[in-house]
Design an enzyme around this catalytic site. Structure first.
Site, mmCIF file in Angstrom:
data_model
loop_
_atom_site.group_PDB
_atom_site.id
_atom_site.type_symbol
_atom_site.label_atom_id
_atom_site.label_comp_id
_atom_site.label_asym_id
_atom_site.label_seq_id
_atom_site.Cartn_x
_atom_site.Cartn_y
_atom_site.Cartn_z
ATOM 1 N N HIS A 410 0.815 -1.221 0.000
ATOM 2 C CA HIS A 410 0.000 0.000 0.000
ATOM 3 C C HIS A 410 0.848 1.271 0.000
ATOM 4 O O HIS A 410 0.325 2.368 -0.205
ATOM 5 C CB HIS A 410 -0.926 0.012 1.217
ATOM 6 C CG HIS A 410 -2.310 0.509 0.900
ATOM 7 N ND1 HIS A 410 -2.550 1.469 -0.056
ATOM 8 C CD2 HIS A 410 -3.525 0.185 1.401
ATOM 9 C CE1 HIS A 410 -3.845 1.722 -0.119
ATOM 10 N NE2 HIS A 410 -4.459 0.947 0.747
ATOM 11 N N ASP A 414 -2.147 1.830 -4.925
ATOM 12 C CA ASP A 414 -3.433 2.238 -4.357
ATOM 13 C C ASP A 414 -4.478 1.139 -4.592
ATOM 14 O O ASP A 414 -4.398 0.370 -5.557
ATOM 15 C CB ASP A 414 -3.919 3.541 -4.993
ATOM 16 C CG ASP A 414 -3.001 4.712 -4.667
ATOM 17 O OD1 ASP A 414 -2.373 4.687 -3.590
ATOM 18 O OD2 ASP A 414 -2.917 5.636 -5.498
#
Length: 437
Positions: A410, A414
């Site tokens: 992350h 995204d």
């Protein structure tokens, strides 16, 4: 009589130390020239150290699992005559283990059905590889067929003594290499035959040291989870048409490798990745640099007798399904039998992993660090679904469904990008003519 000191040589990989993964001798044993002394593991390979002299072992350095600096004393051997201190490398035979985690027997196994598994590979990063669409079932040391006496089994005195203490018939243990049973082979036998015990005896509690490949897998997995904020996205795909296409291609009678689901999935992934360059990438978090790769070097998490490994299909985007099937089978076999080269176990830019028939409904694979994404096809199941009836309505039909799980870093990827990527792969899977277009 003189004392010959055998020091751990520089194995030529730029490493400062190596781990003892197995001793083939103990103090008091008599060794001949070129007799195996110990198996030493570096980050890239397992090297069997052989004695440059003949004599009697006086002392050995450390226990299995200890790390020994290059140049330090490994074994002292009492020899005839005045030999002096030796620093010879002796003779070393190298067998590949894994550069990134890697592990040790999921294998993308060509020839397995889509359910085949691909275990999550361990590499110095964190994944390892497996089967059909990755490996199918985990590889396990199987019993040797046919009777064979202990006397005919090649093994060191230390291995024979340990086998006697454990009540193991060496004739039942499959050697991992050269026909010689080693301590690691006993460990694998015990790991995959947990109910084994000599006739009439109960199995005793046993403490097993986490060493060698298993320790590297543990360290890499821990590092990946500690450093990478994972998130996982799962989507359901209808693979009915893809399975029909696969069956048709295999029924063509051409002199080509049989296709499993895996090479077709890899083609779909490779066709989609150029639209999402941030997923086919490696992240150097210390330098703060993400390298987006143009070519797709596909890692395959594969289970091997020693643990999870991740052999790599170079330039997977340039290969058709049959070429991929051939390369999958070759690399899986090389990982299983320990002949994979170091360059075949490193450099992946994106990894695929699967437990095949054991895959369950969904998985949360661990990223093969420093990569930023790993994808995992799950088990194929048949369920009734509403489908168009061609007259503007719907009808109920039996369909083959498979979930796809993707875990991403992350810090770099995204959620929207991961979901969009999987949806694009799903479109190809559900319209398989586009895969071969």
């Amino acid at each position: 009589m003189a004392l010959y000191t055998f020091r751990l040589p520089d194995i030529g990989e730029g490493i400062a130390e190596a781990e003892i993964v197995a001793w083939h001798v103990q103090p008091g044993d008599t060794v001949g020239e070129d007799s195996p002394l110990a198996d030493m593991m570096t980050d890239k390979a397992t090297v069997e150290m052989e004695s440059p002299v003949a004599g009697r072992v006086v002392s050995i350095a450390g226990e299995v699992g200890d790390r020994i600096p290059i140049g330090s004393v490994l074994v002292e051997i009492e020899v005839e005559g005045d030999v002096g201190e030796g620093t010879s490398t002796g003779s070393a035979r190298t067998e590949t283990t894994l550069q990134k985690p890697t592990p040790v027997r999921p294998e993308p196994v060509e020839g397995r059905e889509p359910g085949a598994e691909v275990a999550q590979g361990a590499s110095t990063s964190s994944a390892r590889t497996e089967p059909d669409h990755l490996p199918a079932t985990p590889v396990r040391p199987e019993l040797v067929e046919g009777p064979q006496s202990n006397a005919r089994v090649l093994a060191s005195p230390a291995v024979r003594q340990r086998a006697r203490e454990l009540g193991i018939d060496l004739a039942q243990v499959r050697p991992s290499q050269d026909g010689r049973v080693r301590h690691g082979d006993l460990d694998q036998f015990l790991a995959y035959n947990r109910s084994y015990a000599p006739a009439g005896a109960a199995r005793a509690d046993e403490q097993v040291k986490v060493i060698g490949l298993r320790r590297r897998i543990a360290e890499n997995m821990a590092a990946a989870k500690r450093a990478i904020p994972h998130f996982t996205y799962v989507e359901e795909c209808d693979v009915t048409a893809l399975e029909e296409l696969r069956a048709q291609l295999n029924a063509g009678g051409l002199d080509r490798p049989r296709l499993t689901m895996l090479p077709l999935l890899i083609v779909a992934i490779c066709r989609t990745l150029p639209q999402f360059p941030m997923l086919n990438a490696r992240y150097d978090d210390e330098a703060g640099v993400v390298t987006r790769h143009g070519a797709v070097h596909m890692g395959m998490a594969t289970q091997t007798p020693g643990g999870l490994m991740v052999p790599v299909i170079r330039d997977a985007q340039a290969k058709n399904p049959w070429a991929l099937a051939q390369e999958i089978a070759r690399l899986a076999e090389a990982a299983r039998n320990g002949t994979a080269r170091a360059d075949e176990l490193s450099g992946s830019t994106f990894t695929i992993t699967s437990l095949g028939p054991l895959g369950g409904v969904a998985t949360t694979p661990v990223i093969n660090r420093p990569e930023v994404a790993i994808i995992g096809p799950n088990r194929i199941v048949e369920r009734p679904m509403f489908v168009p009836d061609g007259l503007g309505g719907e009808r109920i039909a039996k369909r083959k469904l498979m979930n796809i799980s993707i875990s991403c870093d992350h810090r770099v990827v995204d959620g929207w990008d991961a979901a969009s990527f999987v949806q694009a792969v799903k479109k190809l899977i559900e319209t398989p003519a586009l895969i071969l277009a």
